[in-house]
Design a protein around this motif. Sequence first.
Motif, short mmCIF file in Angstrom:
data_model
loop_
_atom_site.label_atom_id
_atom_site.label_comp_id
_atom_site.label_asym_id
_atom_site.label_seq_id
_atom_site.Cartn_x
_atom_site.Cartn_y
_atom_site.Cartn_z
N ARG A 163 9.41 -12.58 -2.45
CA ARG A 163 8.44 -13.66 -2.65
C ARG A 163 7.61 -13.93 -1.40
NH1 ARG A 163 11.96 -18.27 -4.01
NH2 ARG A 163 13.46 -17.01 -2.94
N ALA A 164 8.00 -13.37 -0.27
CA ALA A 164 7.28 -13.58 0.98
C ALA A 164 6.18 -12.53 1.09
CB ALA A 164 8.25 -13.50 2.16
N THR A 165 5.07 -12.80 0.44
CA THR A 165 3.96 -11.86 0.45
C THR A 165 2.72 -12.53 1.02
OG1 THR A 165 3.25 -12.44 -1.77
CG2 THR A 165 4.83 -10.63 -1.58
N CYS A 166 1.82 -11.72 1.48
CA CYS A 166 0.56 -12.21 2.04
C CYS A 166 -0.59 -11.44 1.37
CB CYS A 166 0.53 -11.98 3.55
SG CYS A 166 -1.06 -12.38 4.30
N HIS A 167 -1.46 -12.17 0.72
CA HIS A 167 -2.59 -11.57 0.03
C HIS A 167 -3.39 -10.67 0.96
CE1 HIS A 167 -6.18 -11.16 -2.41
NE2 HIS A 167 -6.88 -11.62 -1.40
N GLN A 218 0.82 -1.21 0.00
CA GLN A 218 0.00 0.00 0.00
C GLN A 218 0.86 1.27 0.00
OE1 GLN A 218 -3.13 0.27 -0.51
NE2 GLN A 218 -3.69 -1.86 -0.38
N LEU A 219 1.97 1.24 0.71
CA LEU A 219 2.86 2.41 0.74
C LEU A 219 3.44 2.67 -0.64
CD1 LEU A 219 4.67 1.86 4.13
CD2 LEU A 219 3.00 3.63 3.58
N ALA A 260 -7.08 2.46 6.97
CA ALA A 260 -7.67 1.43 7.81
C ALA A 260 -6.84 1.20 9.06
CB ALA A 260 -7.82 0.12 7.03
N LEU A 261 -5.53 1.23 8.91
CA LEU A 261 -4.65 1.07 10.07
C LEU A 261 -4.84 2.21 11.05
CD1 LEU A 261 -2.38 -0.40 11.54
CD2 LEU A 261 -0.76 0.85 10.11
N GLU A 262 -4.91 3.43 10.53
CA GLU A 262 -5.12 4.60 11.39
C GLU A 262 -6.45 4.49 12.15
OE1 GLU A 262 -5.41 9.46 11.20
OE2 GLU A 262 -5.69 8.30 9.37
N LYS A 313 -1.90 -7.24 1.85
CA LYS A 313 -2.00 -6.25 0.78
C LYS A 313 -3.32 -5.49 0.85
CE LYS A 313 1.09 -8.40 -2.51
NZ LYS A 313 1.23 -8.94 -3.86
N MET A 314 -4.29 -6.01 1.58
CA MET A 314 -5.59 -5.36 1.69
C MET A 314 -5.60 -4.29 2.78
SD MET A 314 -7.96 -8.76 0.99
CE MET A 314 -8.79 -8.59 2.49
#
Length: 68
Positions: A19-23, A4-5, A32-34, A26-27
């Motif tokens: 390659r170490a990503t999490c679907h 997102q950044l 949303a974090l704030e 990414k959402m």
Amino acid sequence: MLHQLRKARPSPLEPANPRATCHYMKMITPGALERCLRDGQTEVHVDPEVADRARRAVEAMITVGASA
């Protein structure tokens, strides 16, 4: 958050393992974090045992990063 950044503002930040990503990660958006941190909305509650294992994993990653 890195996904997102990058969408919001390209930067020189690179993951240690691209390659170490999490679907699901990414959402997560900065907004949303704030909201979650400010209002406690959309909190996720997990079993304490699972949280403890996850905490140990994150602490291990931080230790490795701090020694680099």
